[in-house]
Design an enzyme around this catalytic site. Structure first.
Site, PDB file in Angstrom:
ATOM      1  N   GLU A 336     -51.625   6.557   8.503  1.00  7.39           N
ATOM      2  CA  GLU A 336     -52.997   6.835   9.074  1.00  7.39           C
ATOM      3  C   GLU A 336     -53.656   5.575   9.564  1.00  7.39           C
ATOM      4  O   GLU A 336     -54.695   5.483   9.169  1.00  7.39           O
ATOM      5  CB  GLU A 336     -53.966   7.271   7.813  1.00  7.39           C
ATOM      6  CG  GLU A 336     -53.222   8.806   7.535  1.00  7.39           C
ATOM      7  CD  GLU A 336     -53.952   9.167   6.123  1.00  7.39           C
ATOM      8  OE1 GLU A 336     -54.319  10.635   6.341  1.00  7.39           O
ATOM      9  OE2 GLU A 336     -54.472   8.575   5.408  1.00  7.39           O
TER      10      GLU A 336
HETATM   11  C1  TNX Z   1     -53.529  11.522   3.172  1.00  5.84           C
HETATM   12  S1  TNX Z   1     -50.582  10.869   2.553  1.00  5.84           S
HETATM   13  C2  TNX Z   1     -53.119  10.109   2.801  1.00  5.84           C
HETATM   14  C3  TNX Z   1     -53.793   9.656   1.764  1.00  5.84           C
HETATM   15  C4  TNX Z   1     -54.836  10.639   1.038  1.00  5.84           C
HETATM   16  C5  TNX Z   1     -54.098  11.929   1.191  1.00  5.84           C
HETATM   17  C6  TNX Z   1     -54.797  12.870   0.297  1.00  5.84           C
HETATM   18  C7  TNX Z   1     -51.068   9.697   2.874  1.00  5.84           C
HETATM   19  C8  TNX Z   1     -49.762   8.728   3.548  1.00  5.84           C
HETATM   20  N1  TNX Z   1     -52.335   9.176   3.379  1.00  5.84           N
HETATM   21  O1  TNX Z   1     -54.590   8.613   2.155  1.00  5.84           O
HETATM   22  O2  TNX Z   1     -55.032  10.416  -0.093  1.00  5.84           O
HETATM   23  O3  TNX Z   1     -53.952  12.315   2.094  1.00  5.84           O
HETATM   24  O4  TNX Z   1     -54.244  14.179   0.211  1.00  5.84           O
END
Ligand code: TNX
Length: 522
Positions: A336
């Protein structure tokens, strides 16, 4: 005359023995079933035998002269004592001992370091494995077979019977883990140890610690004291924060290692880095004003990927963490990074990959890292984009299966769940169990799958009972998905075995979610 005296001594000896305690005697226990339903994960092969082994004060544990096996034997003895009122001696020479549990190194049926044979007869239990790790896994199976209640025998003491038979077992996947997000909310060393106990009990072998994020930096780095001086003081919702000193971290590593569990540290970058940039503003690549963050949005932060000082920082951080991490992996996050330009992201992952290698570790990253130029030894953790996982497979990388729709422990069970999110899915207990990592995605073949991991993100949980509500019972099913062969897994059968775990959960005061899909015992 001499003979008579000797007889008298023996006779007196027997009387004294009989007076203080009853005499050891071979037992002829009735046929007791080897309780398959007590076992999660389900072993590869289980054969019932005749009769039973009995645990009582005449039982001992013996090991080959190997310090690791001796420690495992002590562990077994302690765990048994935590369940039933018996302290079984280890490598004792007491001659009142008539039944033994032996831990031996040898050649088990399956050729795998974690494989074990567990053979149960009337007077012996023998665990045979190639390595102490295999013995430790076998000991978990034995512990699950220790009955909650004993039976009274003619010998006038309580005896805890284990049905005779044979178990031949080995894991399906070499990587079986869970992740704890200690960044959004911090969890104490004690909390993490309790989680490790359960990973061990269900034969998992990896604990991934998500140590840094926008809301907090949780690991002491000597070269950059403000990471914890400033960066550890916040968490989601404005609670107190916290961090692990190096000694805390080492303590966790050692505790996990004693249970044959590898700790994988994650420093999430180049996004999810607000707490680091607030502590050291030269790291920031957004150019926006920096302030501590206690919300739950993602994607707003990034390191400056074109500054050498940023890489000097990362070099030091990896060096210090690698130095106290005996396991082979270092997780760089990489998810992300919505505020990092694509080209910058690729450049960053490539450079950080080289730093990870320089410090002797194998890089793991969330599936996005597959889009960068990475070494084929790097590992992609599939959580969201199948396309990313396919790219990883094309690059011949190994993949860890953590599909958010199935394996995310922070997803709510249903719309009534007290904690959790549902952006990926609601994941009731059956849905968490009923999928197959090997066929989940056509683009990710078995050969590329290193194993499975169930991440527990902590935006919505801030203490151990909330953590347990989300993790249990789903974690137990993920353990079976990692260990047991696909053709042995069956939801109806699993449900029967899951409810047998309740005494263990209750004994440990685990606040598990009583899913209405399971017929829990009262
Ligand atoms: C996505 S999964 C994220 C996290 C969040 C999560 C909550 C991932 C690699 N990144 O930063 O905590 O969703 O479900």
């Amino acid at each position: 005359m001499k003979k008579l005296r000797a007889l008298l001594v023996i006779f007196l000896g027997i009387c004294i023995l009989a007076a203080c305690t009853d005499t050891p005697q071979p037992l002829n226990l009735p046929d007791i079933a080897l309780e398959r339903d007590a076992l999660v994960p389900i072993p590869k092969e289980l054969q019932e035998g005749e009769g039973a082994f009995g645990l009582d004060q005449f039982t001992s544990i013996s090991t080959a002269a190997n310090p690791d096996l001796q420690k495992i034997a002590e562990f077994l003895s302690q765990e048994v004592a935590g369940r039933i009122p018996l302290k079984i001696p280890v490598n004792s020479t007491g001659d009142s001992l008539v039944r033994t549990i032996a831990l031996n190194l040898g050649t088990p049926k399956y050729d795998n370091n974690e494989a074990y044979d567990l053979i149960i007869n009337a007077d012996s239990v023998v665990i045979t494995s190639l390595t102490p790790e295999g013995a430790f896994r076998g000991v978990q199976t034995l512990l699950q077979l220790v009955p909650e209640e004993g039976i009274d025998t003619l010998a006038a003491h309580t005896l805890y019977p284990i049905g005779a038979g044979a178990i031949f077992d080995a894991p399906n996947f070499e990587y079986r883990g869970s992740m704890l997000d200690v960044a959004r909310h911090f969890f104490s060393v004690e909390d993490v140890k309790k989680y490790i106990d359960f990973l061990a009990y269900y034969k998992m072998n990896v604990l991934h610690l998500h140590l840094t994020d926008d809301q907090g930096w949780r690991i002491q780095i000597d070269a950059y004291p403000e990471l914890t001086g400033i960066g550890a003081s916040t968490e989601v919702g404005g609670e107190a924060g916290g961090f692990y000193t190096k000694d805390d971290y080492k303590e966790l590593v050692a505790y996990a290692a004693a249970r044959y569990i590898t700790i994988i540290p994650e420093v999430d970058m180049p996004g999810h880095t607000n707490a680091a940039s607030v502590s050291y503003p030269f790291l920031d690549g957004t150019g926006k004003p920096l302030k501590p963050y206690e919300g739950t949005l993602v994607g707003f932060s990034t390191f400056d990927t074109r500054k050498d000082t940023v890489y000097a920082f990362i070099d030091k951080v990896i060096e210090e963490i690698a130095a106290i991490t005996p396991g082979p992996y270092f997780h760089i996050g990489g998810d992300e990074s919505h505020s990092t330009a694509k080209a910058d992201y690729r450049y960053f992952v490539n450079r950080v990959g080289q730093l990870v290698e320089k410090h002797g570790k194998i890089m793991i990253g969330w599936d996005e890292i597959a889009n960068a130029e990475v070494s084929p030894t790097a590992i992609a953790q599939f959580w969201s984009e199948e396309q990313n996982a396919r790219t990883a497979v094309q690059k011949n990388m190994k993949v860890i299966m953590s599909p958010a729709k199935k394996a995310y422990l922070d997803m709510q069970y249903d719309s009534l769940s007290k904690h959790g999110l549902h952006w990926a899915a609601y994941i009731p207990v059956d849905s968490a169990y009923n999928w197959d990592p090997e066929t989940y995605s056509e683009g990710i073949p078995r050969e590329n799958i290193l194993g499975i991991e169930a991440p527990l993100w902590s935006e919505t949980i801030s203490n151990i009972s909330e953590l347990e509500y989300l993790a249990f019972p789903r974690l137990i099913g993920y353990a079976e998905l990692g260990w047991s062969d696909r053709n042995l897994r069956d939801w109806e059968d699993y449900k029967r075995r899951l409810i047998r775990q309740v005494p263990h959960l209750e004994r440990n005061n685990v606040q598990f979610y009583r899913s209405p899909k399971i017929d829990w015992p009262d």
